[in-house]
Every structure is written in C-alpha cells, then in structure tokens.
Design a protein around this motif. Structure first.
Motif, mmCIF file in Angstrom:
data_model
loop_
_atom_site.group_PDB
_atom_site.id
_atom_site.type_symbol
_atom_site.label_atom_id
_atom_site.label_comp_id
_atom_site.label_asym_id
_atom_site.label_seq_id
_atom_site.Cartn_x
_atom_site.Cartn_y
_atom_site.Cartn_z
ATOM 1 N N GLU A 163 0.845 -1.192 0.000
ATOM 2 C CA GLU A 163 0.000 0.000 0.000
ATOM 3 C C GLU A 163 0.884 1.246 0.000
ATOM 4 O OE1 GLU A 163 -3.111 2.033 3.051
ATOM 5 O OE2 GLU A 163 -3.276 -0.136 2.771
ATOM 6 N N VAL A 164 0.620 2.136 -0.914
ATOM 7 C CA VAL A 164 1.374 3.373 -1.005
ATOM 8 C C VAL A 164 0.793 4.355 0.010
ATOM 9 C CG1 VAL A 164 2.023 5.294 -2.511
ATOM 10 C CG2 VAL A 164 1.873 2.977 -3.429
ATOM 11 N N PRO A 165 1.640 4.916 0.896
ATOM 12 C CA PRO A 165 1.094 5.842 1.895
ATOM 13 C C PRO A 165 0.520 7.095 1.228
ATOM 14 C CG PRO A 165 3.485 5.738 2.047
ATOM 15 C CD PRO A 165 3.067 4.746 1.019
ATOM 16 N N ARG A 166 -0.574 7.567 1.813
ATOM 17 C CA ARG A 166 -1.207 8.784 1.325
ATOM 18 C C ARG A 166 -0.341 9.968 1.741
ATOM 19 N NH1 ARG A 166 -4.698 12.463 3.587
ATOM 20 N NH2 ARG A 166 -4.762 11.291 5.517
ATOM 21 N N PRO A 167 0.034 10.821 0.793
ATOM 22 C CA PRO A 167 0.867 11.979 1.149
ATOM 23 C C PRO A 167 0.151 12.887 2.154
ATOM 24 C CG PRO A 167 0.677 11.745 -1.232
ATOM 25 C CD PRO A 167 -0.284 10.783 -0.629
ATOM 26 N N LEU A 168 0.893 13.438 3.066
ATOM 27 C CA LEU A 168 0.360 14.388 4.045
ATOM 28 C C LEU A 168 1.046 15.727 3.833
ATOM 29 C CD1 LEU A 168 0.362 12.139 7.229
ATOM 30 C CD2 LEU A 168 -1.639 12.881 5.935
ATOM 31 N N PRO A 169 0.326 16.813 4.034
ATOM 32 C CA PRO A 169 0.961 18.126 3.870
ATOM 33 C C PRO A 169 1.955 18.394 4.988
ATOM 34 C CG PRO A 169 -1.279 18.375 4.675
ATOM 35 C CD PRO A 169 -1.089 16.911 4.378
ATOM 36 N N TYR A 170 2.937 19.220 4.691
ATOM 37 C CA TYR A 170 3.977 19.571 5.665
ATOM 38 C C TYR A 170 3.366 20.136 6.950
ATOM 39 C CZ TYR A 170 8.571 21.194 7.185
ATOM 40 O OH TYR A 170 9.725 21.380 7.879
ATOM 41 N N GLY A 171 2.276 20.880 6.810
ATOM 42 C CA GLY A 171 1.618 21.477 7.969
ATOM 43 C C GLY A 171 1.084 20.464 8.965
ATOM 44 N N ALA A 172 0.923 19.205 8.541
ATOM 45 C CA ALA A 172 0.447 18.172 9.460
ATOM 46 C C ALA A 172 1.415 17.959 10.619
ATOM 47 C CB ALA A 172 0.226 16.863 8.707
ATOM 48 N N LEU A 173 2.676 18.333 10.434
ATOM 49 C CA LEU A 173 3.655 18.208 11.519
ATOM 50 C C LEU A 173 3.289 19.078 12.719
ATOM 51 C CD1 LEU A 173 6.984 18.309 9.496
ATOM 52 C CD2 LEU A 173 6.054 16.352 10.733
ATOM 53 N N PHE A 174 2.493 20.105 12.500
ATOM 54 C CA PHE A 174 2.186 21.078 13.552
ATOM 55 C C PHE A 174 0.766 20.939 14.087
ATOM 56 C CE2 PHE A 174 5.288 22.717 10.547
ATOM 57 C CZ PHE A 174 6.372 22.871 11.388
ATOM 58 N N ARG A 175 0.038 19.931 13.622
ATOM 59 C CA ARG A 175 -1.332 19.691 14.083
ATOM 60 C C ARG A 175 -1.391 18.345 14.795
ATOM 61 N NH1 ARG A 175 -2.191 21.619 8.756
ATOM 62 N NH2 ARG A 175 -2.555 19.492 8.023
ATOM 63 N N PRO A 176 -2.427 18.158 15.633
ATOM 64 C CA PRO A 176 -2.579 16.847 16.284
ATOM 65 C C PRO A 176 -2.703 15.734 15.244
ATOM 66 C CG PRO A 176 -4.052 18.463 17.275
ATOM 67 C CD PRO A 176 -3.449 19.105 16.055
ATOM 68 N N PRO A 177 -2.159 14.591 15.489
ATOM 69 C CA PRO A 177 -1.470 14.164 16.703
ATOM 70 C C PRO A 177 0.040 14.389 16.663
ATOM 71 C CG PRO A 177 -1.770 12.270 15.296
ATOM 72 C CD PRO A 177 -2.376 13.454 14.577
ATOM 73 N N TYR A 178 0.540 15.054 15.630
ATOM 74 C CA TYR A 178 1.996 15.175 15.452
ATOM 75 C C TYR A 178 2.595 16.455 16.006
ATOM 76 C CZ TYR A 178 0.536 11.529 12.327
ATOM 77 O OH TYR A 178 -0.060 10.413 11.812
ATOM 78 N N GLY A 179 1.785 17.459 16.327
ATOM 79 C CA GLY A 179 2.307 18.746 16.788
ATOM 80 C C GLY A 179 3.172 18.633 18.033
ATOM 81 N N ARG A 180 2.697 17.889 19.025
ATOM 82 C CA ARG A 180 3.481 17.731 20.265
ATOM 83 C C ARG A 180 4.762 16.947 20.012
ATOM 84 N NH1 ARG A 180 0.153 16.838 25.605
ATOM 85 N NH2 ARG A 180 2.102 15.775 25.960
ATOM 86 N N ARG A 181 4.664 15.940 19.201
ATOM 87 C CA ARG A 181 5.854 15.148 18.861
ATOM 88 C C ARG A 181 6.891 16.014 18.167
ATOM 89 N NH1 ARG A 181 3.110 9.822 16.094
ATOM 90 N NH2 ARG A 181 1.595 9.478 17.748
ATOM 91 N N THR A 182 6.419 16.813 17.220
ATOM 92 C CA THR A 182 7.328 17.693 16.475
ATOM 93 C C THR A 182 8.013 18.659 17.427
ATOM 94 O OG1 THR A 182 5.945 17.501 14.498
ATOM 95 C CG2 THR A 182 7.459 19.378 14.594
ATOM 96 N N LEU A 183 7.241 19.257 18.339
ATOM 97 C CA LEU A 183 7.804 20.200 19.311
ATOM 98 C C LEU A 183 8.819 19.507 20.212
ATOM 99 C CD1 LEU A 183 7.882 22.980 20.650
ATOM 100 C CD2 LEU A 183 5.968 22.236 22.078
ATOM 101 N N PHE A 184 8.460 18.351 20.757
ATOM 102 C CA PHE A 184 9.351 17.632 21.657
ATOM 103 C C PHE A 184 10.669 17.279 20.980
ATOM 104 C CE2 PHE A 184 11.087 13.463 22.758
ATOM 105 C CZ PHE A 184 11.541 13.721 24.039
#
Length: 185
Positions: free
Chosen positions: A33-54
């Motif tokens: 399965e080819v992963p669905r591309p995510l926009p760069y801004g997803a790094l700063f929104r839940p659930p990845y925002g806290r991870r990115t900051l940490f």
C-alpha cells in the motif's frame, strides 16, 4: 567453477523441491500500500504537533550542548589559566569517552527503549554539563567532561533511532528533517 568451466545456475530439480515443500499453490504477491501523502503542515497539528515540538527541542538542546561544550571548551579552559596545549589535551581525552557512550546507547535502545534512553542520556548530559561548569581542578574537568561526552554522544545514538519512529511514513522525512534542521539553529 575451479575447473574453469561456467558456474551452474540452480538446477530445476532444486527449484521443484522448494516449490514442493509448500502445500498448494503459492499466493499471488500483493502490492504494498502506497502511503497517502500528508501536507507539511500536518507536523504542527494533532497528533503530530506535540511530537514535532518535543523532538525539535531535543535536537536543539542536544546540538547546543554538544557544540557548546566541544567547540568552546578549549577557549574556556584557556580563559581559566590553562595553556592552549593543555586545554586541547583535556578536550582530546574528554572526547575519547564519546565512542563508549554511543555504543552503550545503541545497546540500550533495543533493550530499554529509545525514548527512555534519550531522556536519560539527555538528563545526564545536562547534569554533567552543569558539573563541568563548576569544576575547579583538572581531575574534575576530565571526569565531568568525560561523563558529559559519554552521555551526550549516547543521546545522539538514541535520537537518531527515535526521531523517525515519531512520524508516519508520509511525514517521516519531513519530521526528522525539520527536527534536525532546528537543532542546527
């Protein structure tokens, strides 16, 4: 072969023997399965925002601690009255502790986990950086500097293993790249 003749490919009998080891026909391979591309801004929104900051803060502190200590330490030692040659000798001895720290972290990340090793090694790096700043004798400089060196490079080993695991495949390169870039600031 050794006799100068052509090398033989696996025989058909061997291939049939392998095929015969499986009951029934082999299943058809499935396309991954080819992963669905995510926009760069997803790094700063839940659930990845806290991870990115940490992880960006972890990279920033690790880089600041490492480069702050090992680029400025010779100058700081000279400012305290040590000769340039002596301060460079101390830094050389201190940096020798990096390899065992890196190896210990590589061993522990598979047994204890990446996050606990990273947090533990970062915490111990901070402690020994503080103690190195308070050191008053050559023995203390070598001891606390070596322990800082040991745990700091061990943290590098852990952070390189831990960072990509925080993000899904579609964001892994962007998340790891952003964290490493912010660390270089």
């Amino acid at each position: 072969g050794l006799g100068g003749g052509p090398a033989k490919a696996p025989s058909q009998a061997l291939v049939r023997a392998w095929e015969g080891a499986f009951a029934g026909p082999l299943p058809e391979p499935k396309a991954a399965e080819v992963p669905r591309p995510l926009p760069y801004g997803a790094l700063f929104r839940p659930p990845y925002g806290r991870r990115t900051l940490f992880i960006a803060l972890a990279w920033l502190t690790l880089n600041a601690g490492y480069y702050g200590a090992f680029i400025w330490l010779p100058s700081l030692l000279v400012a305290q009255g040590y000769t340039l040659v002596r301060s460079l000798e101390y830094v050389l001895l201190i940096t020798l502790a990096q390899l065992p720290g890196y190896l210990l972290a590589a061993f522990l990340v598979e047994r204890v986990g990446r996050r606990p090793v990273l947090v533990g090694f970062l915490g111990l790096s901070a402690l020994f950086a503080y103690l190195l700043g308070q050191a008053g004798s050559p023995g203390e400089i070598l001891l606390f500097g070596s322990l800082l060196s040991f745990f700091n490079l061990g943290a590098w080993g852990a952070i390189y293993a831990y960072t990509p695991e925080l993000f899904p495949t579609a964001l892994r390169g962007s998340g790891a790249g952003l964290a490493a870039a912010l660390g270089r600031v």
